[in-house]
Design a protein around this motif. Structure first.
Motif, PDB file in Angstrom:
ATOM      1  N   ALA A  44       0.826  -1.215   0.000  1.00  0.00           N
ATOM      2  CA  ALA A  44       0.000   0.000   0.000  1.00  0.00           C
ATOM      3  C   ALA A  44       0.857   1.262   0.000  1.00  0.00           C
ATOM      4  CB  ALA A  44      -0.927   0.000   1.218  1.00  0.00           C
ATOM      5  N   LEU A  45       2.038   1.179   0.610  1.00  0.00           N
ATOM      6  CA  LEU A  45       2.863   2.374   0.784  1.00  0.00           C
ATOM      7  C   LEU A  45       3.708   2.725  -0.436  1.00  0.00           C
ATOM      8  CD1 LEU A  45       4.095   1.727   4.437  1.00  0.00           C
ATOM      9  CD2 LEU A  45       2.628   3.615   3.724  1.00  0.00           C
ATOM     10  N   LEU A  46       4.320   1.733  -1.056  1.00  0.00           N
ATOM     11  CA  LEU A  46       5.270   2.014  -2.135  1.00  0.00           C
ATOM     12  C   LEU A  46       4.667   2.802  -3.310  1.00  0.00           C
ATOM     13  CD1 LEU A  46       7.501  -1.200  -2.230  1.00  0.00           C
ATOM     14  CD2 LEU A  46       8.118   1.086  -1.456  1.00  0.00           C
ATOM     15  N   PRO A  47       3.423   2.529  -3.717  1.00  0.00           N
ATOM     16  CA  PRO A  47       2.864   3.303  -4.830  1.00  0.00           C
ATOM     17  C   PRO A  47       2.594   4.776  -4.491  1.00  0.00           C
ATOM     18  CG  PRO A  47       1.655   1.229  -4.526  1.00  0.00           C
ATOM     19  CD  PRO A  47       2.521   1.424  -3.323  1.00  0.00           C
ATOM     20  N   LEU A  48       2.705   5.145  -3.204  1.00  0.00           N
ATOM     21  CA  LEU A  48       2.369   6.506  -2.791  1.00  0.00           C
ATOM     22  C   LEU A  48       3.462   7.519  -3.120  1.00  0.00           C
ATOM     23  CD1 LEU A  48       0.824   5.891   0.761  1.00  0.00           C
ATOM     24  CD2 LEU A  48      -0.385   6.209  -1.405  1.00  0.00           C
ATOM     25  N   ALA A  49       4.687   7.041  -3.379  1.00  0.00           N
ATOM     26  CA  ALA A  49       5.797   7.990  -3.533  1.00  0.00           C
ATOM     27  C   ALA A  49       6.715   7.612  -4.693  1.00  0.00           C
ATOM     28  CB  ALA A  49       6.605   8.055  -2.236  1.00  0.00           C
ATOM     29  N   ASP A  50       7.411   8.619  -5.196  1.00  0.00           N
ATOM     30  CA  ASP A  50       8.371   8.396  -6.276  1.00  0.00           C
ATOM     31  C   ASP A  50       9.652   7.747  -5.768  1.00  0.00           C
ATOM     32  OD1 ASP A  50       6.656   9.620  -8.119  1.00  0.00           O
ATOM     33  OD2 ASP A  50       7.423  11.618  -7.617  1.00  0.00           O
ATOM     34  N   LYS A  51      10.067   8.136  -4.556  1.00  0.00           N
ATOM     35  CA  LYS A  51      11.306   7.603  -3.991  1.00  0.00           C
ATOM     36  C   LYS A  51      11.106   7.217  -2.530  1.00  0.00           C
ATOM     37  CE  LYS A  51      15.261   9.183  -6.618  1.00  0.00           C
ATOM     38  NZ  LYS A  51      16.617   9.749  -6.538  1.00  0.00           N
ATOM     39  N   VAL A  52      11.920   6.292  -2.063  1.00  0.00           N
ATOM     40  CA  VAL A  52      11.903   5.859  -0.666  1.00  0.00           C
ATOM     41  C   VAL A  52      13.195   6.323   0.005  1.00  0.00           C
ATOM     42  CG1 VAL A  52      11.951   3.872   0.900  1.00  0.00           C
ATOM     43  CG2 VAL A  52      10.457   3.840  -1.114  1.00  0.00           C
ATOM     44  N   VAL A  53      13.055   6.898   1.196  1.00  0.00           N
ATOM     45  CA  VAL A  53      14.207   7.159   2.070  1.00  0.00           C
ATOM     46  C   VAL A  53      14.091   6.158   3.201  1.00  0.00           C
ATOM     47  CG1 VAL A  53      15.377   8.819   3.557  1.00  0.00           C
ATOM     48  CG2 VAL A  53      14.252   9.603   1.458  1.00  0.00           C
ATOM     49  N   TYR A  54      15.030   5.222   3.262  1.00  0.00           N
ATOM     50  CA  TYR A  54      14.922   4.110   4.199  1.00  0.00           C
ATOM     51  C   TYR A  54      15.962   4.233   5.305  1.00  0.00           C
ATOM     52  CZ  TYR A  54      14.863  -0.643   6.026  1.00  0.00           C
ATOM     53  OH  TYR A  54      14.773  -1.730   6.861  1.00  0.00           O
ATOM     54  N   THR A  55      15.491   4.258   6.554  1.00  0.00           N
ATOM     55  CA  THR A  55      16.407   4.386   7.699  1.00  0.00           C
ATOM     56  C   THR A  55      16.333   3.182   8.646  1.00  0.00           C
ATOM     57  OG1 THR A  55      14.875   5.527   9.208  1.00  0.00           O
ATOM     58  CG2 THR A  55      16.029   6.895   7.588  1.00  0.00           C
ATOM     59  N   GLY A  56      15.668   2.129   8.215  1.00  0.00           N
ATOM     60  CA  GLY A  56      15.558   0.939   9.060  1.00  0.00           C
ATOM     61  C   GLY A  56      16.747   0.010   8.906  1.00  0.00           C
ATOM     62  N   LYS A  57      16.605  -1.217   9.399  1.00  0.00           N
ATOM     63  CA  LYS A  57      17.711  -2.182   9.343  1.00  0.00           C
ATOM     64  C   LYS A  57      17.989  -2.584   7.896  1.00  0.00           C
ATOM     65  CE  LYS A  57      16.142  -5.150  12.511  1.00  0.00           C
ATOM     66  NZ  LYS A  57      16.140  -6.283  13.459  1.00  0.00           N
ATOM     67  N   LEU A  58      19.254  -2.491   7.509  1.00  0.00           N
ATOM     68  CA  LEU A  58      19.662  -2.787   6.138  1.00  0.00           C
ATOM     69  C   LEU A  58      19.349  -4.223   5.760  1.00  0.00           C
ATOM     70  CD1 LEU A  58      21.161  -2.005   3.535  1.00  0.00           C
ATOM     71  CD2 LEU A  58      23.308  -2.571   4.696  1.00  0.00           C
ATOM     72  N   ASP A  59      19.679  -5.169   6.637  1.00  0.00           N
ATOM     73  CA  ASP A  59      19.456  -6.583   6.311  1.00  0.00           C
ATOM     74  C   ASP A  59      17.965  -6.902   6.177  1.00  0.00           C
ATOM     75  OD1 ASP A  59      18.995  -6.240   9.033  1.00  0.00           O
ATOM     76  OD2 ASP A  59      20.351  -7.828   9.690  1.00  0.00           O
ATOM     77  N   GLU A  60      17.140  -6.228   6.965  1.00  0.00           N
ATOM     78  CA  GLU A  60      15.696  -6.466   6.891  1.00  0.00           C
ATOM     79  C   GLU A  60      15.124  -6.004   5.559  1.00  0.00           C
ATOM     80  OE1 GLU A  60      11.698  -5.962   9.680  1.00  0.00           O
ATOM     81  OE2 GLU A  60      13.409  -4.620  10.012  1.00  0.00           O
ATOM     82  N   TYR A  61      15.647  -4.892   5.035  1.00  0.00           N
ATOM     83  CA  TYR A  61      15.159  -4.394   3.737  1.00  0.00           C
ATOM     84  C   TYR A  61      15.324  -5.461   2.658  1.00  0.00           C
ATOM     85  CZ  TYR A  61      14.210  -1.313  -0.169  1.00  0.00           C
ATOM     86  OH  TYR A  61      13.641  -0.740  -1.298  1.00  0.00           O
ATOM     87  N   TYR A  62      16.398  -6.233   2.758  1.00  0.00           N
ATOM     88  CA  TYR A  62      16.664  -7.276   1.765  1.00  0.00           C
ATOM     89  C   TYR A  62      16.299  -8.667   2.281  1.00  0.00           C
ATOM     90  CZ  TYR A  62      18.936  -3.674  -0.976  1.00  0.00           C
ATOM     91  OH  TYR A  62      19.182  -2.536  -1.722  1.00  0.00           O
ATOM     92  N   ASP A  63      15.357  -8.686   3.229  1.00  0.00           N
ATOM     93  CA  ASP A  63      14.791  -9.941   3.732  1.00  0.00           C
ATOM     94  C   ASP A  63      15.872 -10.895   4.242  1.00  0.00           C
ATOM     95  OD1 ASP A  63      12.573 -11.447   4.415  1.00  0.00           O
ATOM     96  OD2 ASP A  63      12.571 -12.569   2.530  1.00  0.00           O
ATOM     97  N   PHE A  64      16.932 -10.318   4.830  1.00  0.00           N
ATOM     98  CA  PHE A  64      17.990 -11.090   5.489  1.00  0.00           C
ATOM     99  C   PHE A  64      18.626 -12.133   4.563  1.00  0.00           C
ATOM    100  CE2 PHE A  64      14.702  -9.975   8.684  1.00  0.00           C
ATOM    101  CZ  PHE A  64      15.427  -9.081   9.440  1.00  0.00           C
ATOM    102  N   GLN A  65      18.690 -11.839   3.272  1.00  0.00           N
ATOM    103  CA  GLN A  65      19.130 -12.874   2.325  1.00  0.00           C
ATOM    104  C   GLN A  65      20.585 -13.303   2.525  1.00  0.00           C
ATOM    105  OE1 GLN A  65      19.885 -11.432  -1.936  1.00  0.00           O
ATOM    106  NE2 GLN A  65      18.328 -10.007  -1.237  1.00  0.00           N
ATOM    107  N   PHE A  66      21.417 -12.452   3.101  1.00  0.00           N
ATOM    108  CA  PHE A  66      22.802 -12.843   3.383  1.00  0.00           C
ATOM    109  C   PHE A  66      23.007 -13.170   4.860  1.00  0.00           C
ATOM    110  CE2 PHE A  66      23.398  -9.757  -0.233  1.00  0.00           C
ATOM    111  CZ  PHE A  66      23.594 -10.739  -1.201  1.00  0.00           C
ATOM    112  N   GLY A  67      21.934 -13.089   5.642  1.00  0.00           N
ATOM    113  CA  GLY A  67      22.018 -13.337   7.075  1.00  0.00           C
ATOM    114  C   GLY A  67      21.702 -12.095   7.884  1.00  0.00           C
TER     115      GLY A  67
END
Length: 365
Positions: A220-243
């Motif tokens: 629901a959120l991503l279509p609301l904006a042209d760009k994302v500024v992300y300040t959360g956990k880096l690994d979580e953004y990528y679904d912990f794919q490297f651990g």
């Protein structure tokens, strides 16, 4: 409503970025999964005292631009960080200075203190420090190390000082003056009225949503904006794919006491191993409070689980290798700006976060 930026996280990085974007005619939506804005600088008012809910936050910088920037939103007081160390009931001034050396050895002059420290350093005969313990001993000798560094550091990191890398304390501030000011920065203080005043001013006129988890509401959120500024956990953004990147965490025990003044100082570190917490904060002293009661916070360090709030990145070989893998993915992103302590897996002080956010917005234009 279409936004230019969806800003994930309402801490200092997100708030400063939103302020700069809004000032330049951009529309921002700032979201945070917590029930409040401000991230870790959030204060809760208890008994008329601004309680730093996530640990002591003392703003200090040598950057006049950053200082003028934050002061344009709220006036800062003249608070100076002068912590004490309690080692088995004995009190010592921090950082290590002539007051500390007098308390340790009864010395009165810098030459006397220098002679004792040098004698202790020479006795250790360490030419190439291999771990934190050896590094500290080679810098300040055994007395300061054993009473004010060793057990405190082992509590903080949850392992023996001999297992910690030497680079953690490349330098130790040793002053041969009677100066208890912990920071050497030119500018230092606390926002008058607490950090919420600063965050609220930064986010004035910006759309915000609290109790809003980015990952649970992504579609629901991503279509609301042209760009994302992300300040959360880096690994979580990528679904912990490297651990999972590892962090040290903190448990806070807040206590309201029926006394006007508990310890006479905002911060007292407990440097012995037997005391389970690393420090006690007495919040009213950040703003020279005269309230009838007081609020103290005990800080208990721990290894952060995946559900805990992460505080301190553990920049060891394993995590740094994983970080490089995640940074490879970051470089491929066109419409996401990663910023802040969690998204960059880097320890920042507050002034560095402000400077980083100002730079990140400037780089957009």
């Amino acid at each position: 409503m279409k936004y230019d930026f969806l800003i994930v996280g309402a801490g200092l990085f997100g708030a400063v970025f939103a302020q700069q974007a809004t000032k330049n005619g951009k529309r921002c939506l700032v979201i945070d999964k917590r029930p409040h804005l401000g991230g870790n600088v959030y204060c809760e008012e208890i008994e008329g005292i601004n309680v730093h809910k996530y640990g002591a936050h003392i703003f200090h910088t040598n950057d006049k631009t950053v200082w003028n920037y934050v002061n344009s939103f709220v006036e800062f007081n003249r608070y100076t960080n002068s912590p004490l160390a309690n080692y088995k009931g004995a009190l010592y001034n921090l950082p290590f200075n002539m007051n500390t050396f007098h308390q340790l050895w009864g010395v009165h002059t810098p030459d006397e203190a220098k002679a004792i420290i040098q004698k202790q350093i020479d006795a250790e005969n360490i030419n190439s420090p291999q771990n934190l313990e050896e590094q500290a001993l080679s810098l300040v000798g055994r007395d300061i190390y054993e009473k004010l560094i060793k057990e405190y550091t082992e509590k903080q990191w949850g392992c023996p000082a001999t297992d910690l890398p030497a680079f953690i304390i490349k330098r130790l501030p040793v002053r041969f003056t009677f100066d208890n000011n912990y920071f050497k920065d030119r500018y230092q203080g606390i926002p008058i009225g607490g950090y919420n005043k600063l965050v609220d001013a930064l986010l004035e006129g910006v759309d915000t949503r609290t109790n809003c988890d980015f990952f649970q509401n992504k579609e629901a959120l991503l279509p609301l904006a042209d760009k994302v500024v992300y300040t959360g956990k880096l690994d979580e953004y990528y679904d912990f794919q490297f651990g999972h990147l590892e962090y040290r965490g903190l448990d806070f025990k807040h206590k309201t006491l029926d006394t006007a003044n508990f310890q006479g100082n905002a911060v007292v570190n407990y440097t012995d191993a037997k005391t389970p917490y690393t420090r006690i904060i007495e919040h009213k002293h950040f703003e020279f409070g005269t309230q009838a009661k007081t609020v103290i916070t005990e800080e208990y360090p721990k290894m952060a689980s995946t559900s805990d709030e992460p505080f301190y990145p553990i920049n060891n070989e394993r995590n740094n290798k994983m970080l490089q893998q995640y940074m490879g993915l970051v470089k491929q992103e066109d419409n996401v700006i990663f910023g802040g302590r969690l998204a960059e897996y880097k320890y920042y002080d507050m002034h560095q976060i402000v400077a980083s956010a100002l730079k990140a917005y400037k780089n957009e234009h």
